[in-house]
Design a protein around this motif. Structure first.
Motif, PDB file in Angstrom:
ATOM      1  N   GLY A 118       0.819  -1.209   0.000  1.00 44.04           N
ATOM      2  CA  GLY A 118       0.000   0.000   0.000  1.00 44.04           C
ATOM      3  C   GLY A 118       0.853   1.260   0.000  1.00 44.04           C
ATOM      4  N   GLN A 119       0.277   2.350   0.451  1.00 47.60           N
ATOM      5  CA  GLN A 119       0.960   3.637   0.515  1.00 47.60           C
ATOM      6  C   GLN A 119       0.905   4.180   1.940  1.00 47.60           C
ATOM      7  OE1 GLN A 119      -0.922   6.212  -2.318  1.00 47.60           O
ATOM      8  NE2 GLN A 119      -0.266   5.001  -4.059  1.00 47.60           N
ATOM      9  N   ILE A 120       2.046   4.692   2.390  1.00 47.92           N
ATOM     10  CA  ILE A 120       2.106   5.370   3.679  1.00 47.92           C
ATOM     11  C   ILE A 120       2.587   6.788   3.431  1.00 47.92           C
ATOM     12  CG2 ILE A 120       3.261   5.535   5.924  1.00 47.92           C
ATOM     13  CD1 ILE A 120       3.531   2.497   5.893  1.00 47.92           C
ATOM     14  N   ASP A 121       1.793   7.766   3.817  1.00 48.97           N
ATOM     15  CA  ASP A 121       2.219   9.161   3.829  1.00 48.97           C
ATOM     16  C   ASP A 121       2.331   9.550   5.295  1.00 48.97           C
ATOM     17  OD1 ASP A 121       2.648  11.874   3.752  1.00 48.97           O
ATOM     18  OD2 ASP A 121       0.994  12.304   2.375  1.00 48.97           O
ATOM     19  N   GLY A 122       3.554   9.612   5.784  1.00 49.18           N
ATOM     20  CA  GLY A 122       3.795   9.917   7.181  1.00 49.18           C
ATOM     21  C   GLY A 122       3.528  11.353   7.559  1.00 49.18           C
ATOM     22  N   GLN A 123       3.328  12.214   6.567  1.00 48.35           N
ATOM     23  CA  GLN A 123       3.061  13.637   6.778  1.00 48.35           C
ATOM     24  C   GLN A 123       4.093  14.253   7.733  1.00 48.35           C
ATOM     25  OE1 GLN A 123      -1.071  13.850   7.951  1.00 48.35           O
ATOM     26  NE2 GLN A 123      -1.760  13.399   5.869  1.00 48.35           N
ATOM     27  N   TYR A 124       5.352  13.775   7.595  1.00 54.59           N
ATOM     28  CA  TYR A 124       6.508  14.260   8.370  1.00 54.59           C
ATOM     29  C   TYR A 124       6.365  14.009   9.871  1.00 54.59           C
ATOM     30  CZ  TYR A 124       7.578  16.140   3.861  1.00 54.59           C
ATOM     31  OH  TYR A 124       7.822  16.250   2.504  1.00 54.59           O
ATOM     32  N   GLU A 130       9.703   9.677   9.577  1.00 52.98           N
ATOM     33  CA  GLU A 130      10.988   9.623  10.278  1.00 52.98           C
ATOM     34  C   GLU A 130      10.896   8.636  11.432  1.00 52.98           C
ATOM     35  OE1 GLU A 130      14.288  12.562  12.347  1.00 52.98           O
ATOM     36  OE2 GLU A 130      12.304  13.352  11.891  1.00 52.98           O
ATOM     37  N   LEU A 131      11.931   7.819  11.586  1.00 47.36           N
ATOM     38  CA  LEU A 131      12.066   6.914  12.720  1.00 47.36           C
ATOM     39  C   LEU A 131      13.296   7.354  13.498  1.00 47.36           C
ATOM     40  CD1 LEU A 131      10.313   5.242  10.674  1.00 47.36           C
ATOM     41  CD2 LEU A 131      11.365   3.222  11.647  1.00 47.36           C
ATOM     42  N   GLU A 163      11.689  10.908   0.888  1.00 44.52           N
ATOM     43  CA  GLU A 163      11.712  11.851   2.009  1.00 44.52           C
ATOM     44  C   GLU A 163      11.527  11.164   3.358  1.00 44.52           C
ATOM     45  OE1 GLU A 163       8.872  14.889   1.037  1.00 44.52           O
ATOM     46  OE2 GLU A 163      10.244  15.832  -0.366  1.00 44.52           O
ATOM     47  N   CYS A 164      12.310  10.098   3.588  1.00 36.54           N
ATOM     48  CA  CYS A 164      12.265   9.384   4.855  1.00 36.54           C
ATOM     49  C   CYS A 164      13.617   9.463   5.545  1.00 36.54           C
ATOM     50  CB  CYS A 164      11.884   7.920   4.634  1.00 36.54           C
ATOM     51  SG  CYS A 164      10.159   7.720   4.129  1.00 36.54           S
ATOM     52  N   ALA A 165      13.614   9.338   6.876  1.00 41.32           N
ATOM     53  CA  ALA A 165      14.841   9.441   7.657  1.00 41.32           C
ATOM     54  C   ALA A 165      14.798   8.454   8.815  1.00 41.32           C
ATOM     55  CB  ALA A 165      14.997  10.855   8.183  1.00 41.32           C
TER      56      ALA A 165
END
Length: 170
Positions: free
Chosen positions: A26-32, A62-63, A87-89
């Motif tokens: 699926g899709q995950i948008d973490g919205q920062y 971000e994790l 755009e993940c960290a």
């Protein structure tokens, strides 16, 4: 062991920590947003990370302060990526035997505009961002320490880097 007590996602207790999400398409948008203190203690298992196998997409997540211990193909965010990461960290520490990295263990997909500040250690195929990558890696970087016995690399231990990506300890 699947989330059966309040300590499963943390280092407290004598459990294995968080059980990675498997076969996510699926899709995950973490919205920062940020997930803090994720702990995975699965030294006998492969494809460990927040998500074990990614065929979908993750963006803007971000994790921080992760603690991962795995047999191999491990990443703080994804164990085996054949999807899209944008755009993940990730920051924290990760120890695995083989082909593992701060962001992903194995990358056969796309990594863009992402970074790792993970201290990564293991035997072979150990990388700051990814352990093994035959996918695309652009505009991404790693600043964590990388310690290995046989072979490894500051950004990617084995495979290809496409463009504008780097490893920097300063």
């Amino acid at each position: 062991d699947r989330y059966n007590d309040p300590n499963d996602a943390t280092a407290e207790g004598s459990n294995n920590g968080f059980r990675p999400i498997t076969n996510f398409s699926g899709q995950i948008d973490g919205q920062y947003h940020t997930i803090e203190d994720l702990t995975i203690k699965r030294s006998g298992e492969y494809e460990s990370g927040f998500i074990a196998q990614l065929g979908g997409s993750i963006k803007a997540l971000e994790l921080t302060n992760i603690k991962v211990n795995s047999a191999g193909y491990a990443g703080g965010l994804v164990g085996y990526n054949y999807g899209n990461i944008n755009e993940c960290a990730v920051s924290g520490s990760l120890n695995a035997n083989e082909y593992s990295g701060g962001l992903v263990g194995i990358n056969d997909g796309y990594i863009n505009n992402s970074f790792s500040k993970v201290a990564v250690s293991g035997n072979y195929g150990i990388g700051g961002l990814a352990g093994l990558s035959y996918g695309s890696t652009t505009k991404s970087y790693s600043t964590g320490t990388v310690a290995f016995v046989d072979f490894g690399g500051g950004l990617i231990a084995e495979g290809s880097i496409n463009s504008d990506s780097f490893w920097d300890m300063d």
